[in-house]
Design an enzyme around this catalytic site. Structure first.
Site, short mmCIF file in Angstrom:
data_model
loop_
_atom_site.label_atom_id
_atom_site.label_comp_id
_atom_site.label_asym_id
_atom_site.label_seq_id
_atom_site.Cartn_x
_atom_site.Cartn_y
_atom_site.Cartn_z
N GLU A 10 0.89 -0.91 0.14
CA GLU A 10 0.05 0.05 -0.11
C GLU A 10 0.84 1.26 0.01
O GLU A 10 1.87 1.41 0.76
CB GLU A 10 -0.89 0.11 1.40
CG GLU A 10 -1.91 1.30 1.13
CD GLU A 10 -2.70 1.07 2.57
OE1 GLU A 10 -3.57 2.38 2.66
OE2 GLU A 10 -2.49 0.34 3.21
N ARG B 193 6.00 -12.84 9.70
CA ARG B 193 6.53 -11.66 9.43
C ARG B 193 7.97 -11.56 9.88
O ARG B 193 8.34 -12.44 10.78
CB ARG B 193 5.90 -10.66 10.39
CG ARG B 193 4.57 -10.31 10.03
CD ARG B 193 3.87 -9.37 10.95
NE ARG B 193 4.48 -8.16 11.13
CZ ARG B 193 3.93 -7.06 10.64
NH1 ARG B 193 2.99 -7.21 9.88
NH2 ARG B 193 4.61 -5.81 10.61
N LYS C 231 3.95 0.75 10.35
CA LYS C 231 3.95 2.23 9.74
C LYS C 231 3.46 3.15 10.73
O LYS C 231 4.05 4.26 10.44
CB LYS C 231 3.15 1.87 8.42
CG LYS C 231 3.72 1.11 7.35
CD LYS C 231 2.99 1.43 6.04
CE LYS C 231 3.68 0.48 4.91
NZ LYS C 231 2.85 0.56 3.53
#
Length: 797
Positions: free
Chosen positions: A279, A501, A511
């Site tokens: 994104e 992850r 983020k």
């Protein structure tokens, strides 16, 4: 909806059933906690006809069938259970072979004799045969066993026996192997229990791929393996991807039809297609490096292609700056997209499919507020608008599209299962309104409704014919929704697989937290060298090769409870820079040394090595350093009081200057406070007969009255003091106040005077450094990439 008492009663009945087949109480209770396994095991027990109980051996095999049986061959499961209950299949080895057989056979017919042969049905291996096989294996490996004693790899011995008798009882095999070891070696000695010492390997001759003799930490074995072997081929994508359990007891087994798969393979030519879908709402970090390695790496390994797809469904959070950064950093990491696409490229397709979803009765326009949606989900209650007529939802959705409904007054929701055990099946939002046709960085101002991730992601995967949709484990619970939606629309279904992850110590990677650090100016922008953003790592001097080697070494695992120590990344950085960065000398905190037995105007030009293995006949492997009567050493390399374990300079003591001569301190000039050292007086030994233990780096005045090249050096350290600052409530209080130390007046050799931004160097004894973009024609700025191993603390070798 069943009440709590009914639910508790059902669990008690299941627990009783599981205990009857011989499961221990702990395993049974753990099973009850997993609804999917509970449903599978209950069904298998009834299929096997052992609701009244069975032996523990049979029960354990039944449990394995319930948890590992291939979903694409369910039609054959009753047959396997008959063999288990009748003890024709009675060992785990036989059952593993059976599961493998049916995994390959799938739903096709099979010959019973081939199945029995594959699983060793009717094969009896006697105790005598096992004992003979163990004796043969020990005889063949006797010398190795006697040499390694109890460090012998027992697994390999068991494997040798298993290859001779694959259907032998593994417990009996292990007993004979243990007894044979004891008979051959006797009781364990103290030496057997000691950890083996690591021997230093001789440094090999220079070849294309250089191997370092001493590795710290040890290079992970995963790096030598192909991590992509775990993924199926595109033509295998007919198997059941996942099972979606509905609250009414029905099960949706999602898989591609023969027609859908053939259409997909025709469109792709059978090639692997993946996608990297960030994104564009921030800068990429090292966790994205793992995603890139898996997505681009799998495609490259299989001769396919990987899309760089911007998941741009939130216009308020996305910027052109982030879009440009992502494309540039992907290329810097060494990856070449097959094509760059945007989710917004498919907004019309997504809208048309949403209309179709409504027509099929699988979506509805809802008017609940976010708080009401949250409350109803927590109570597992349907929205009051869930069952409105299809025609009404179609009309309202069109009004949403035209901007006739205010933001927050309506959403389009998928009609999934509000009573499911999976929170991500609670009628997820497919579309929401963004007021006033908010301008989108890529799509402009055409749309005022935007699809959600849960709606758009899987559909665009299908439209782009993605073969492998790979994502991190937090999306695993979304898999049911992913396949439900594609099934509801009759679309091709990619193979979904989740991996853990990448978490690294002493940093944050969300983020939201990274944005807080940047916007509140705790760091100097998204490319601050202390951050684990890829831009920050690049500015720090880390190479993409080192990052990819680190990611490959970590592996593509599903273990989601680990955090990788920063030391492991630093190991790969050193390995890369050790081969690529030329050596030079820089003094961070200069202490003036006057060589009293060398004339003031005398300059001796010496050869210094750019590389540790420089050959004397290769002039390019050396650079010139002047030796004059004014030199500078590190302030920390001088003490007024000497000690046995100190190898620096002290009054009356000698040290060797790297690439130059031994010098001996003859006098110390102090300031008026009688403590501050102004300069050192020393004599050098031009004959080099003195053999001191300590070796120091240094920089000399290039000519009388001229100072050496002055540079600024920035020493970067871990940004946070704790290994996992993200777990702390006040995580900003854990920031390391010494994470950035600026040294404005370091002295360097002339080798650096023409260095360009991005050039890497090893400053001897100090670490690896890179030229920063803040450098000016009048002053170079260097960032420390990583320190060296402490190879100079003893003897200065």
């Amino acid at each position: 909806m069943p009440g709590k008492e009914d639910s508790s009663s059902d669990k008690e009945q299941c627990l009783d059933l599981f205990l009857k087949i011989g499961l221990d109480e702990r395993t049974a209770k753990n099973t009850i906690a997993n609804n999917k396994v509970t449903a599978n095991l209950t069904a298998v027990i009834h299929e096997a006809g052992v609701t009244d109980g069975c032996s523990r051996t049979v029960g354990n095999l039944i449990y394995t069938v319930a948890t590992k049986y291939p979903a694409n061959a369910l039609v054959h499961r009753p047959t396997l259970l008959q063999y288990v209950v009748s003890s024709k299949i009675k060992t785990t080895a036989q059952l593993d072979a059976a599961l493998s057989f049916f995994g390959t056979t799938a739903s096709e017919d099979f010959k019973l004799n081939e199945f029995e042969e594959a699983c060793g049905v009717g094969v009896e291996v006697s105790v005598e045969e096992i004992e003979q096989a163990v004796n043969e294996v020990f005889e063949e490996n006797k010398n190795v066993i006697l040499e390694q004693r109890y460090r012998t790899n027992v697994g390999e011995l068991l494997g040798h026996v298993r290859r001779r008798h694959p259907w032998g009882d593994p417990k009996i095999v292990k007993q004979f192997v243990d007894a044979k070891l004891l008979d051959l070696l006797g009781e364990r000695t103290a030496a057997d229990n000691e950890k083996p010492s690591k021997k230093k390997k001789d440094k090999p001759a220079k070849v294309e791929e250089k191997t370092v003799a001493v590795v710290t930490p040890e290079q992970p074995p995963e790096e030598n393996l192909n991590p992509f072997l775990i993924f199926p081929q595109p033509e295998e994508n007919f198997k059941v991807h996942t099972e979606v359990f509905f609250s009414d007891g029905s099960v949706l087994r999602c898989c591609n039809t023969k027609e859908l798969l053939e259409k997909h393979l025709k469109a792709t030519g059978g090639k692997v297609l993946t996608r990297f879908p960030p994104e564009p709402n921030g800068y990429l970090h090292i966790g994205h490096a793992k995603a890139m390695f898996i997505d681009f790496g799998l495609a490259k390994d299989r001769g396919g292609g990987c899309y760089l797809r911007y998941d741009d469904t939130n216009p308020q959070a996305e910027k052109k700056e982030y879009i440009d950064h992502i494309e540039e950093i992907v290329q810097w990491m060494g990856w070449e997209p097959l094509k760059i696409t945007y989710t917004s490229d498919y907004f019309q397709d997504l809208y048309d499919l949403a209309v179709e979803l409504i027509r099929r009765g699988h979506a509805y326009v809802d008017h609940q507020t976010p708080d009401e949606i949250k409350e109803f989900r927590e109570k597992k209650m349907n929205s009051p608008w869930r069952d409105r007529p299809v025609s009404e939802s179609l009309k309202l959705f069109e009004d949403m599209r035209k901007g006739l409904i205010e933001e927050g007054k309506a959403t389009l929701r998928m009609k999934q299962d509000m009573q499911s055990d999976n929170y991500n099946m609670y009628d997820l939002i497919a579309y929401r309104i963004k007021a006033s046709f908010t301008r989108h960085p890529h799509a402009g101002d055409k749309w005022c409704i935007y699809p959600s991730y849960d709606y758009a992601h899987c559909i665009v995967d299908s439209i782009e014919n993605i073969t492998h949709s790979l994502c991190t484990l937090e999306f695993e619970t979304r898999r049911a929704s992913y396949y439900w939606l594609l099934h509801a629309l009759g679309l091709y279904q990619p193979h979904v697989w989740e991996y853990s992850r990448l978490n690294v110590t002493n940093t944050v990677m969300s983020k939201r937290k990274l944005n807080r650090l940047v916007t509140d100016k705790w760091v100097d922008g998204w490319d601050d060298p202390r951050l684990m953003t890829l831009a920050g790592l690049r500015r720090r001097g880390v190479t993409p090769t080192a990052i990819n080697a680190f990611v490959r070494g970590v592996g593509i695992t599903r273990s989601d409870n680990s955090i990788i120590n920063l030391d492991r990344l630093e190991y790969h950085i050193r390995e890369e820079l050790n081969k690529a960065a030329p050596r030079t000398m820089v003094v961070l905190h200069p202490l003036k040394v006057v060589i009293t037995n060398l004339e003031a105007d005398s300059i001796i030009n010496l050869d210094a090595k750019r590389w540790p293995d420089a050959q004397t006949d290769d002039a390019s492997a050396f650079y010139k350093v002047p030796f004059s009567n004014i030199i500078y050493i590190e302030n920390s390399d001088f003490r007024m009081k000497d000690s046995k374990d100190y190898y620096g300079l002290a009054p009356g003591k000698s040290v060797l200057l790297r690439y130059a001569f031994p010098i001996k301190c003859t006098e110390v000039i102090l300031a008026d406070d009688k403590e501050t050292i102004l300069e050192i007086r020393a004599e050098y030994d031009p004959s080099k007969k003195t053999k001191p233990k300590g070796v120091l780096h240094w920089v000399a005045a290039p000519s009388p009255g001229v100072d050496p090249l002055m540079v600024e050096v920035r020493l970067f350290d871990k940004l946070f003091l704790s290994e996992n600052p993200a777990e702390l409530d006040d995580w900003l209080a854990d920031l390391n106040p010494q994470s950035k130390v600026v040294i404005p007046g370091a002295y360097a050799t002339s080798l650096l005077q023409n260095a360009a931004v991005g050039d890497n160097f090893q400053f001897e004894r100090l670490g690896y450094f890179v030229v920063d973009r803040d450098s000016t024609p009048g002053k170079l700025v260097f960032n420390r990439t990583v320190t060296l191993r402490d190879s100079y603390s003893k003897g200065g070798k």
